[in-house]
Design an enzyme around this catalytic site. Sequence first.
Site, PDB file in Angstrom:
ATOM      1  N   GLU A 161       3.209   1.458   6.372  1.00 42.74           N
ATOM      2  CA  GLU A 161       1.929   2.138   6.632  1.00 42.74           C
ATOM      3  C   GLU A 161       0.805   1.203   7.104  1.00 42.74           C
ATOM      4  O   GLU A 161      -0.294   1.226   6.545  1.00 42.74           O
ATOM      5  CB  GLU A 161       1.506   2.920   5.383  1.00 42.74           C
ATOM      6  CG  GLU A 161       2.568   3.924   4.958  1.00 42.74           C
ATOM      7  CD  GLU A 161       2.268   4.639   3.650  1.00 42.74           C
ATOM      8  OE1 GLU A 161       1.185   4.442   3.087  1.00 42.74           O
ATOM      9  OE2 GLU A 161       3.139   5.410   3.189  1.00 42.74           O
ATOM     10  N   ASN A 202       8.066   1.058   8.326  1.00 44.37           N
ATOM     11  CA  ASN A 202       8.079   2.426   7.783  1.00 44.37           C
ATOM     12  C   ASN A 202       6.667   3.023   7.785  1.00 44.37           C
ATOM     13  O   ASN A 202       5.708   2.353   7.387  1.00 44.37           O
ATOM     14  CB  ASN A 202       8.593   2.338   6.331  1.00 44.37           C
ATOM     15  CG  ASN A 202       8.909   3.670   5.706  1.00 44.37           C
ATOM     16  OD1 ASN A 202       9.589   4.495   6.299  1.00 44.37           O
ATOM     17  ND2 ASN A 202       8.423   3.904   4.490  1.00 44.37           N
ATOM     18  N   HIS A 237       7.100  13.444   5.683  1.00 43.64           N
ATOM     19  CA  HIS A 237       6.408  14.321   4.719  1.00 43.64           C
ATOM     20  C   HIS A 237       5.816  15.474   5.524  1.00 43.64           C
ATOM     21  O   HIS A 237       4.703  15.369   6.039  1.00 43.64           O
ATOM     22  CB  HIS A 237       5.308  13.541   3.983  1.00 43.64           C
ATOM     23  CG  HIS A 237       5.843  12.428   3.136  1.00 43.64           C
ATOM     24  ND1 HIS A 237       6.636  12.664   2.029  1.00 43.64           N
ATOM     25  CD2 HIS A 237       5.718  11.087   3.222  1.00 43.64           C
ATOM     26  CE1 HIS A 237       6.965  11.500   1.470  1.00 43.64           C
ATOM     27  NE2 HIS A 237       6.430  10.534   2.177  1.00 43.64           N
ATOM     28  N   GLU A 266      11.597   9.464   3.914  1.00 44.92           N
ATOM     29  CA  GLU A 266      10.952  10.031   2.711  1.00 44.92           C
ATOM     30  C   GLU A 266      10.828  11.551   2.855  1.00 44.92           C
ATOM     31  O   GLU A 266       9.774  12.134   2.614  1.00 44.92           O
ATOM     32  CB  GLU A 266       9.567   9.400   2.495  1.00 44.92           C
ATOM     33  CG  GLU A 266       9.601   7.889   2.403  1.00 44.92           C
ATOM     34  CD  GLU A 266       8.257   7.245   2.081  1.00 44.92           C
ATOM     35  OE1 GLU A 266       7.302   7.962   1.703  1.00 44.92           O
ATOM     36  OE2 GLU A 266       8.159   6.011   2.223  1.00 44.92           O
ATOM     37  N   ASP A 268      10.502  15.351   2.673  1.00 46.54           N
ATOM     38  CA  ASP A 268      10.215  16.485   1.793  1.00 46.54           C
ATOM     39  C   ASP A 268       9.361  17.468   2.585  1.00 46.54           C
ATOM     40  O   ASP A 268       8.742  17.103   3.583  1.00 46.54           O
ATOM     41  CB  ASP A 268       9.542  16.078   0.469  1.00 46.54           C
ATOM     42  CG  ASP A 268       8.358  15.136   0.594  1.00 46.54           C
ATOM     43  OD1 ASP A 268       7.692  15.131   1.650  1.00 46.54           O
ATOM     44  OD2 ASP A 268       8.078  14.402  -0.377  1.00 46.54           O
TER      45      ASP A 268
HETATM   46  O1  9MR Z   1       6.279   8.878  -4.660  1.00 38.06           O
HETATM   47  C1  9MR Z   1       5.437   7.785  -4.960  1.00 38.06           C
HETATM   48  C2  9MR Z   1       4.533   8.123  -6.124  1.00 38.06           C
HETATM   49  O2  9MR Z   1       5.281   8.272  -7.311  1.00 38.06           O
HETATM   50  C3  9MR Z   1       3.477   7.053  -6.290  1.00 38.06           C
HETATM   51  O3  9MR Z   1       2.534   7.461  -7.272  1.00 38.06           O
HETATM   52  C4  9MR Z   1       2.773   6.808  -4.979  1.00 38.06           C
HETATM   53  C5  9MR Z   1       1.748   5.722  -5.217  1.00 38.06           C
HETATM   54  O4  9MR Z   1       1.289   5.080  -4.167  1.00 38.06           O
HETATM   55  O5  9MR Z   1       3.710   6.447  -3.969  1.00 38.06           O
HETATM   56  C6  9MR Z   1       4.614   7.460  -3.729  1.00 38.06           C
HETATM   57  O6  9MR Z   1       5.506   7.092  -2.682  1.00 38.06           O
HETATM   58  C7  9MR Z   1       4.922   6.843  -1.405  1.00 38.06           C
HETATM   59  C8  9MR Z   1       5.775   5.820  -0.716  1.00 38.06           C
HETATM   60  O7  9MR Z   1       5.925   4.679  -1.520  1.00 38.06           O
HETATM   61  C9  9MR Z   1       5.190   5.429   0.636  1.00 38.06           C
HETATM   62  N1  9MR Z   1       4.955   6.604   1.449  1.00 38.06           N
HETATM   63  C10 9MR Z   1       4.237   7.694   0.836  1.00 38.06           C
HETATM   64  C11 9MR Z   1       4.905   8.071  -0.484  1.00 38.06           C
HETATM   65  C12 9MR Z   1       4.218   9.276  -1.100  1.00 38.06           C
HETATM   66  O8  9MR Z   1       2.919   8.949  -1.455  1.00 38.06           O
END
Ligand code: 9MR
Length: 374
Positions: A161, A202, A237, A266, A268
């Site tokens: 990101e 990513n 997402h 990722e 969903d």
């Molecule tokens: O799913 C993850 C969640 O449990 C955490 O609280 C969050 C914190 O930053 O990160 C989420 O996963 C993220 C991933 O690492 C990177 N892309 C976005 C995902 C959803 O926020």
Amino acid sequence: MQTKLINAFTAGTLALLTLGCQTSKGQATSQEIPSLKNTFKNDFLIGTALNAQQIEEKDPKAAALVPKQFNAATPENIMKAEVIHPQWNTYDFDLADKLIAYGKKNNIKINGHTLIWHSQMPAFARRIQDVDSFRTFFTNHINTVAKRFSGKIFSWDVVNEALNEDGTMRQSPFQQKLGNDFVTEAFRLAQAASPNTELYYNDYNNEQPAKRAGCIALIKKIQAAGVRIDGVGIQGHWHVGRIPLKDIEESILQYAALGLKVMITELDIEVLPRNFQGADVNQRMASSPSLNPYTNGLPDSVQQQLASDYEALFGLFLKHKDKITRVTFWGVNDGQSWLNDWPVRGRTNYPLLFDRQFKPKPAFYKVIATQTKS
Ligand code: 9MR
């Protein structure tokens, strides 16, 4: 007489077989649930995000389901810097080691997530002001963590990101202190520390044209520096009824044209209303009943839309299976998804293929059917 006996026997056997496969509600039992990883074994890996409980096998239903359905996994949180590198000179590899062992035992390829990300940075790193110390943190972090799992892990999301929605570089602490070249530098360090691990960039929304253009420019810059990058992750997402299929297809083609493996990392599909445009995981909006409409179950119309969205996506992924190497879902079942808590806390969301009881949803069967149709 003989015919009658045979008929009776056949009927009895059929009834038994049927009993073995159906519950009282007529749902399929685990014996006859098809396997995602087997169904797509000639196409791409099928992954899931795993939370700490699942990695420690403290979630018995997930422990039973995951190895049957998935041949790839990404740790949802436990390899992020705030967990794995909590203090300047302290690393905590405990859960990551368990994940590696879990992957080995179950033939699951592990994708490390993630070396460099502006979110979930350790508190000490967020406090660093001077550029030299920050660069030392950056270098030490990649060297130590990537080296620790060299030869044990299949791949790394090296940088996560780094882009804004318009394709410009995000003003993260990394960008502000180290400049735009921090991305190339991260890949260079990761390559040296873990030479046989696949290295990926990513991001989310990087199927959208402006962000995609920024992503392509970033990748070209890494390649022009003679630094290895093996693949790009489109997080995936998305929102029910609004899957940007054309943009996704165009992105798969354009990223593959750079010589990269393409992954959906990722996946969903959000089904709840949202009047929030942001994408910052640290930002949230207040709850209200209208924002949490399906606490007693998902209406059939939404369930069907979700299923046909997943069907369309997997149809597209199969069309480009020569370019796509992995499709990873962001969580095992609906109850475990981060979307129950973001951008509004405590909602009841339904974004995945397995419901809260680990039962396959209509979307699961539509996904399986795309392969048999292809
Ligand atoms: O799913 C993850 C969640 O449990 C955490 O609280 C969050 C914190 O930053 O990160 C989420 O996963 C993220 C991933 O690492 C990177 N892309 C976005 C995902 C959803 O926020």
